[in-house]
Design an enzyme around this catalytic site. Sequence first.
Site, PDB file in Angstrom:
ATOM      1  N   ASP A   5      -6.631  33.785 -20.407  1.00 13.45           N
ATOM      2  CA  ASP A   5      -6.079  32.617 -19.710  1.00 13.45           C
ATOM      3  C   ASP A   5      -6.513  31.369 -20.464  1.00 13.45           C
ATOM      4  O   ASP A   5      -7.182  31.458 -21.498  1.00 13.45           O
ATOM      5  CB  ASP A   5      -6.527  32.589 -18.228  1.00 13.45           C
ATOM      6  N   GLU A  33       3.838  30.315 -14.252  1.00 15.63           N
ATOM      7  CA  GLU A  33       3.386  28.937 -14.450  1.00 15.63           C
ATOM      8  C   GLU A  33       3.476  28.483 -15.909  1.00 15.63           C
ATOM      9  O   GLU A  33       2.475  28.101 -16.508  1.00 15.63           O
ATOM     10  CB  GLU A  33       1.958  28.805 -13.929  1.00 15.63           C
ATOM     11  N   TYR A  85      -4.322  36.753  -1.666  1.00 15.70           N
ATOM     12  CA  TYR A  85      -5.188  36.142  -2.670  1.00 15.70           C
ATOM     13  C   TYR A  85      -6.602  36.088  -2.078  1.00 15.70           C
ATOM     14  O   TYR A  85      -6.873  35.336  -1.150  1.00 15.70           O
ATOM     15  CB  TYR A  85      -4.673  34.748  -3.055  1.00 15.70           C
ATOM     16  N   PHE A  86      -7.461  36.902  -2.658  1.00 13.83           N
ATOM     17  CA  PHE A  86      -8.825  36.989  -2.110  1.00 13.83           C
ATOM     18  C   PHE A  86      -9.747  35.910  -2.691  1.00 13.83           C
ATOM     19  O   PHE A  86     -10.951  35.925  -2.441  1.00 13.83           O
ATOM     20  CB  PHE A  86      -9.407  38.388  -2.340  1.00 13.83           C
ATOM     21  N   HIS A  94      -0.371  29.767 -19.864  1.00 13.20           N
ATOM     22  CA  HIS A  94      -1.776  30.179 -19.721  1.00 13.20           C
ATOM     23  C   HIS A  94      -2.351  30.676 -21.046  1.00 13.20           C
ATOM     24  O   HIS A  94      -3.050  31.683 -21.095  1.00 13.20           O
ATOM     25  CB  HIS A  94      -1.904  31.260 -18.632  1.00 13.20           C
TER      26      HIS A  94
HETATM   27  C1  ACM Z   1      -0.598  33.261 -10.291  1.00 12.19           C
HETATM   28  O1  ACM Z   1      -1.306  33.195  -9.275  1.00 12.19           O
HETATM   29  N1  ACM Z   1      -0.472  32.210 -11.076  1.00 12.19           N
HETATM   30  C2  ACM Z   1       0.116  34.466 -10.640  1.00 12.19           C
END
Ligand code: ACM
Length: 547
Positions: free
Chosen positions: A197, A333, A431-432, A269
């Site tokens: 990333d 993104e 999403y943890f 990213h």
């Molecule tokens: C993401 O949460 N950007 C896949």
Amino acid sequence: MKKLLSIVALLVLCGCTCGALKVGVANFENIIPQPKTIVCEVDGEDYVLTRSSHVVYGEGVSERDAEFLVEYVALSTGIKLSAPKSGVVGDIQLVIDPAISNPEGYCLTVCSDGVKIAGGSSDGLFYGIQALRKALPVGKFRSIQLPAVRVEDWPQFGYRGMHLDVSRHFDGVDFVKKYLDMLALHNMNTFHWHLSDDQGWRIEIKKYPLLTEIGSVRSQTVIGRNSGEWDGIPYGEGCFFTQEQIKEIVAYAAERHINIIPEIDMPGHMVAALAAYPELGCTGGPYDVWTIWGISKDVLCVGNDKTIQFAKDVLEEVVALFPYEYVHIGGDECPKVKWHECPKCQARIDALGLRKTKAKSPEEALQGWFMREMADFLAEKGKSVIGWDEILDGDNLGENMLVMSWRGESGGIKAAKKRVRSIMTPNKPLYFDYYQTRNSAQEPLGIGGCNPIDVVYAYNPVANVPEEYREYIIGVQANVWREYIKTSDHLEHMALPRAAALCEVQWAAPEQKDYDLFLARLQPLLKLYDRLGYNYAPYVLEEMKAE
Ligand code: ACM
Ligand code: ZN
């Protein structure tokens, strides 16, 4: 004389300890995820497991699976069984039974003669072993009484995953192994490993050594949520996985019946890679490994042939390391501003005739072309690709492409309606890295949002998908992004016990789910977490009691 006395003292001590050991009782109602059927054999006689119980494994069963059972029994109960032997005559029999139609299904029976665990394949057998493990009491026991029972079980979804971001913050091989053990305990079969990333590149690529020499290190890290102040501490020196370590982790996962999906997030990213190889960006840089959180406008220049070759070279090394069929190529993104201004990207758009497509803009179509180019390259190597739901925006999906729906469920539903397979991992509630209580002040700093365990538990990934398309939702996953999760302790705290709720979503039948019963069944699992040294967040359950 002195020696004799100390031996006598030792024996007395040992005798006392042994004498004090209790008989434990297994409870198959405790198993998480909830089995499809548990039938108590009321007329049957219990089996008493002791250190002289023998584990035997039949044809097609790996010795390692049998050893897992011995290890689990010792860990939970203190009872040390002897090494497993191949064969069919013994107290605890492990077999493969082709009559069990789901390869991940199992049937576990207990009668006075012993225990038999049959799996539809070695995978199913492994989940049967996990089931027995989770029925055992945790403590130190002389023997365990197992009630006569028949448990038949199989998973709701074939894909049951958890993701881990190792870019933003990193823990090495040992923690990844611990995470894999955690997944196995929760009957998960897929580990999605987010390896690169903007803030750090974490996988050795031999053809591009600067990715890890330069791309793994950021000069410092922003404090809090992009506060405008930095900590001044370089982060990431040596923080990457060598190819040898990756092979070791892949083998470790395979033993635990877990496939690993590596993710190289592209074409966005990618700032860490651009810092190492600035010629791969639209402006040529210079770029620094990112020290803040968010979405960078600097992305790969996909108008540049060298960049396309770079991406293929990286993927070539990646697929050589990961045997599983799926590779994740990101796609999320990716701002298009730099492409809009870049002569190379614009020339590529013209050359490919992307000015008039169904995509929202020529630049979206350019991303669609790039993702498809990677997917086709990987298809030649026998791989299917997964992309975040933005890959739908380029309107150029190939047959070997799967969608991971993260911006809610709409991407997954849209994909399913196109008969494209997808995996549900909506940011709400999966999403943890989001807070887990409604009173976030009691929690360590997090990214925001709120995904409490009861909401995770209640999630049904196909509830909003029209019946005829449900078969295209192949599974469910939770994601753990690590911008704000600096340590592995904090990470476990974010993942547990929500992973227990998630595994019921992934495995159990929705009509069988009952939150109050789940909370009761969670208590013994928490004891096992304690025994395993997992750092879970107990207060999330306190909040539930208060309501
Ligand atoms: C993401 O949460 N950007 C896949
Ligand atoms: Zn460009």
